[in-house]
Design a protein around this motif. Structure first.
Motif, PDB file in Angstrom:
ATOM      1  N   ALA A  29     -35.157 -79.393 114.480  1.00  0.00           N
ATOM      2  CA  ALA A  29     -34.634 -79.095 113.144  1.00  0.00           C
ATOM      3  C   ALA A  29     -33.103 -79.087 113.156  1.00  0.00           C
ATOM      4  CB  ALA A  29     -35.174 -77.746 112.660  1.00  0.00           C
ATOM      5  N   MET A  30     -32.533 -78.512 114.198  1.00  0.00           N
ATOM      6  CA  MET A  30     -31.066 -78.469 114.295  1.00  0.00           C
ATOM      7  C   MET A  30     -30.482 -79.874 114.341  1.00  0.00           C
ATOM      8  SD  MET A  30     -30.688 -75.423 117.092  1.00  0.00           S
ATOM      9  CE  MET A  30     -28.986 -75.792 117.484  1.00  0.00           C
ATOM     10  N   MET A  31     -31.267 -80.805 114.903  1.00  0.00           N
ATOM     11  CA  MET A  31     -30.772 -82.174 115.049  1.00  0.00           C
ATOM     12  C   MET A  31     -31.162 -83.056 113.861  1.00  0.00           C
ATOM     13  SD  MET A  31     -29.039 -81.737 117.629  1.00  0.00           S
ATOM     14  CE  MET A  31     -28.405 -83.422 117.788  1.00  0.00           C
ATOM     15  N   GLY A  32     -31.746 -82.468 112.815  1.00  0.00           N
ATOM     16  CA  GLY A  32     -31.940 -83.244 111.592  1.00  0.00           C
ATOM     17  C   GLY A  32     -33.373 -83.562 111.219  1.00  0.00           C
ATOM     18  N   LEU A  33     -34.348 -83.243 112.076  1.00  0.00           N
ATOM     19  CA  LEU A  33     -35.743 -83.448 111.669  1.00  0.00           C
ATOM     20  C   LEU A  33     -36.220 -82.224 110.860  1.00  0.00           C
ATOM     21  CD1 LEU A  33     -37.235 -85.108 114.888  1.00  0.00           C
ATOM     22  CD2 LEU A  33     -36.237 -86.194 112.848  1.00  0.00           C
ATOM     23  N   ARG A  34     -37.428 -82.348 110.287  1.00  0.00           N
ATOM     24  CA  ARG A  34     -37.951 -81.259 109.448  1.00  0.00           C
ATOM     25  C   ARG A  34     -39.353 -80.905 109.931  1.00  0.00           C
ATOM     26  NH1 ARG A  34     -34.044 -81.220 105.256  1.00  0.00           N
ATOM     27  NH2 ARG A  34     -35.159 -79.631 104.086  1.00  0.00           N
ATOM     28  N   PRO A  35     -39.444 -80.121 111.035  1.00  0.00           N
ATOM     29  CA  PRO A  35     -40.746 -79.819 111.619  1.00  0.00           C
ATOM     30  C   PRO A  35     -41.537 -78.781 110.826  1.00  0.00           C
ATOM     31  CG  PRO A  35     -38.920 -79.150 113.067  1.00  0.00           C
ATOM     32  CD  PRO A  35     -38.337 -79.548 111.769  1.00  0.00           C
ATOM     33  N   ILE A  36     -42.872 -78.935 110.931  1.00  0.00           N
ATOM     34  CA  ILE A  36     -43.792 -77.886 110.460  1.00  0.00           C
ATOM     35  C   ILE A  36     -44.501 -77.389 111.710  1.00  0.00           C
ATOM     36  CG2 ILE A  36     -45.778 -77.310 109.014  1.00  0.00           C
ATOM     37  CD1 ILE A  36     -45.151 -79.933 107.434  1.00  0.00           C
ATOM     38  N   VAL A  37     -44.379 -76.105 112.015  1.00  0.00           N
ATOM     39  CA  VAL A  37     -45.001 -75.534 113.204  1.00  0.00           C
ATOM     40  C   VAL A  37     -46.218 -74.735 112.777  1.00  0.00           C
ATOM     41  CG1 VAL A  37     -44.710 -73.957 115.142  1.00  0.00           C
ATOM     42  CG2 VAL A  37     -42.786 -75.387 114.404  1.00  0.00           C
TER      43      VAL A  37
END
Lengths: 339, 430
Positions: free
Chosen positions: A84-92
């Motif tokens: 997320a910090m690097m620009g992706l949008r994860p769902i955990v």
């Protein structure tokens, strides 16, 4: 927060689907719309999800975007935060929020503080989601309500839907939000059916919904206990007590304005919160109400919580431990001096 | 600073109290909640508590002394304080306080402790009142010092203010609507002690029941009541009602016999203004508005009892509006309860037990009204019409009247007008 569009569900096509389908629909639509979104967690891919929330998603999106992880919450939560910090949008997906406790350091100490501590260099657009609260005889260590524990932390958003329609609308908003969102579901509600709009559907954060209008007492709740409140309100109506049921939908941000508006009308408030009472969203609502509505209250704000003990295993004790409809009715009568 | 304990107001009507017995003596240590003395009021003997911790520095009056409310009677100091610095601690000043006249009736001895006799403790302790009740008291002009709270520990709560406002018509009602009979009548305490025998059961008296008791004792014991009855032929009205209700059914309107009676009585006020009047001691006030009160009984699950719902400007409203107003008020009374605004300002009252099959009865005047009409059921009877015996439907109505305002002949004339209205019901439509 990103721009949200409110779509009136009465204006678009709806059909009856389960809570779990509503969650999947929101995730699937967002993954089609935005290639940065991906899902990871235990058994989310090949097993189609421990609770079948991610059923069929591996087939559509493949193993690069639907990722099975080892049983290592601290590891995969931390990895997702880095993504997320690097620009992706994860769902955990946490199979249960109870299991998130071993990931406390990344999810509490890193994600919510990242934007602040990096001086704005790194955001953390991530959604943590999973089952929260007593699932039905799962015992004390697997029945955690994390509302009280986690909502204490500044920098995160906490979302807790009570019905399928909100599950979709709030999940879509959560994925598009630029801050870490703690999304609390309930194993007891995954099979609940309801009308859910098709297509893009967003429910904005920080806007409570009046689930039942009333004049005598305001019931404030969120998540699964909203449904207990509706049962209690129906019961109390037989006694001539008219309850207004407010579904907060998000705990952070908290829509205190809607609560104040209702309490100015009714002069009485009962907060129903499935977390333990000490240092909880319920105590926060009571505190803010006493600040904003002091001259409008005819009694102190009453609260119904889970009992202040570890969640019991026995079926009958667990039912009695929860903020059930009978306990809500008793609190309302007491608050209205009708006990 | 030592605290001065003053004679508390232990009942709404109390003006002075007698210390029957001191439970403490000078030098005793007391804690909040301890009983200081037995105090006899106009109604009862009650225990008086302290709201402060400390040492009884001085008793300012002796057992048997009778003093007005607010008179200092004791001083409580914390250890080492000088009692003489308490305000009003000078016994001479205390004895100069005017004593009230002796009570008019034998006091009933009540056992048990009055935890919080009034919202305001006269010794300077903070009033126990909910925030919204305090705000409403200011808005409605209710004196909280005269209230006994029904909440925990005597806390004055919203419903206490609402019932007080309804009782006194509040500060918001026009002057002409205010009760003109002073509310000084004693509550309905029996003159002999009532003893609960074996198998007896005690039922707590609600605020509403107390209000009913006080107002009706006041009415029946101060108003010279008398009754005048008349029988009305209801056949034309029932026929008209049947026709109208058939036509109005699609609109959801259903006129009751009572709606016709309300309109008949209200219209009759134009010719008989003294029926819309109040006795004011040295004058009679004829009201400008015709506000007809309708007695509504409450279901047991709402605590029973009855309230008077007010149809405002009933003389200016058609049957349809009267019907809608009455139904809305009765529904509200039986579900959510009426607010003060729904109950204030009746100038004439109707009580109807017809729906219970009652033939006739008499009612007690609802002060400050001068008359109340008690209606029975419309029943079929053998009647003589045009020299022929036939079956007709008749209704018996009985007026209770305040003879200070209305004489018998006036009552007969009023009933004649009402009868003309009911027996020629087409006039009620215009």
């Amino acid at each position: 927060m990103s721009t949200v569009t409110v779509i009136d569900p009465t204006m678009s096509a709806t059909r009856e689907i389960e809570f779990r389908d509503a969650l999947r629909e929101a995730m699937t639509q967002e993954m089609r719309r935005d290639p940065r979104v991906f899902l990871l967690g235990e058994e989310v891919a090949q097993y189609n999800g421990a609770y079948k929330v991610s059923k069929g998603m591996l087939d559509e999106f493949g193993p690069r975007r639907i990722i099975d992880t080892p049983i290592s919450e601290s590891g995969f939560a931390g990895m997702a935060i880095g993504a997320a910090m690097m620009g992706l949008r994860p769902i955990v997906e946490f199979m249960s929020w109870s299991f998130s406790l071993v990931a406390a350091d990344p999810i509490l100490n890193n994600a919510p503080k990242m934007l602040y501590m990096s001086g704005g260099q790194f955001g953390c657009p991530i959604v943590f989601r999973g089952n929260d609260g007593a699932g039905g005889q799962l015992g004390s260590t697997h029945s955690w309500c994390v509302e009280g524990l986690f909502s204490n932390v500044p920098g995160l958003k906490m979302v807790i839907p009570s019905c399928p329609e909100d599950a979709k609308g709030l999940m879509t908003t959560a994925i598009r939000d630029d801050d870490p969102v703690f999304f609390l579901e309930s194993e007891r509600m995954l099979g609940m059916k309801g009308h859910v709009p098709e297509g893009d559907y967003l429910v904005p954060f920080g806007q409570a919904k009046v689930r039942r209008e009333g004049t005598d007492c305001t019931l404030v709740s969120f998540g699964r206990p909203v449904n207990f409140c509706l049962d209690a309100a129906a019961e109390l109506a037989k006694e001539g007590i008219s309850c207004e049921v407010l579904d907060m939908r998000t705990i952070r941000p908290l829509d205190i304005d809607s609560i104040v508006r209702s309490v100015r009308k009714t002069n009485y408030c009962v907060v129903v919160d499935q977390s333990w009472s000490f240092g909880s969203p319920g105590s926060e609502v009571a505190s803010q109400l006493h600040q904003h509505c002091f001259d409008d209250l005819d009694n102190f704000v009453h609260r119904v919580h889970s009992a202040d003990v570890p969640t019991p295993y026995a079926f009958n004790l667990e039912q009695e431990y929860l903020p059930n409809a009978r306990r809500i009715c008793e609190a309302v009568r007491s608050c209205l001096y009708r006990a | 600073m030592p605290t001065t304990v003053t004679m508390p107001r232990l009942s709404d009507t109390m003006e002075a109290g007698t210390v029957i017995k001191w439970h403490v003596k000078e030098g005793d240590t007391v804690a909040s909640g301890d009983v200081l003395a037995d105090v006899e009021t106009d109604k009862a003997t009650m225990e008086m508590q302290t709201y402060d911790d400390g040492v009884v520095a001085k008793l300012l009056i002796g057992a048997g002394d009778r003093v007005a409310i607010g008179t200092p009677i004791a001083v409580i100091a914390v250890d080492g304080e000088d009692a003489s610095s308490a305000s009003g601690a000078n016994p001479a000043a205390a004895s100069s306080a005017p004593a009230a006249p002796a009570p008019a009736e034998t006091p009933v001895v009540v056992t048990g402790t009055v935890v919080m006799p009034s919202a305001h403790a006269d010794n300077g302790a903070r009033a126990r009142i909910s925030p919204v009740a305090r705000r409403m008291a200011e808005e409605l002009g209710v004196d909280i010092n005269s209230l006994r709270g029904s909440g925990p520990g005597g806390r004055v709560i919203k419903r206490d203010i609402e019932s007080a406002a309804a009782r006194t018509s509040g500060g918001t009602a026009p002057a002409s609507m205010m009760p003109v009979v002073a509310a000084s009548a004693p509550a309905a305490a029996p003159s002999l002690p009532v003893v609960a025998g074996p198998g007896a059961r005690e039922v707590a008296v609600s605020g509403m029941r107390q209000t009913i008791a006080r107002r009706l004792v006041e009415s029946k014991s101060t108003i010279p009541h008398y009754q005048v009855s008349m029988r009305f032929n209801m056949d034309p009205l029932l026929e008209l009602r049947k026709m109208l209700n058939a036509q109005l059914e699609p609109q959801g309107v259903k006129l009751s016999v009572n709606d016709f009676i309300v309109r008949s009585c209200a219209l009759a006020m134009a010719q008989h203004p003294y029926f819309n009047a109040s006795w004011a001691g040295d004058r009679i006030i004829i009201h400008g508005e015709v506000n007809v009160g309708v007695a509504v009984s409450l279901p047991a699950e709402r605590g029973g009892g009855l309230v008077v719902a007010v149809i405002r400007n009933a003389d200016q409203k058609g049957l349809r509006q009267i019907s809608l107003d009455t139904r809305a008020l009765a529904e509200k009374a039986r579900t959510r309860g009426l607010g003060p605004e729904d109950m204030m300002g009746a100038t004439f009252t109707i009580s109807n037990l017809g729906m219970y099959g009652v033939d006739n009865f008499t009612a007690i005047i609802n002060p400050p009204n001068s008359a109340i009409l008690a209606c029975g059921a419309a029943v079929e009877r053998p009647v003589v019409r045009g020299g022929q015996l036939c079956v007709g439907t008749e209704l018996d109505a009985t007026l209770s009247l305040d003879h200070r305002v209305i004489d018998g002949a006036m009552a007969a004339e009023y009933l004649t007008t009402v009868r003309h209205n009911l027996e020629n019901p087409a006039t009620l439509l215009v």
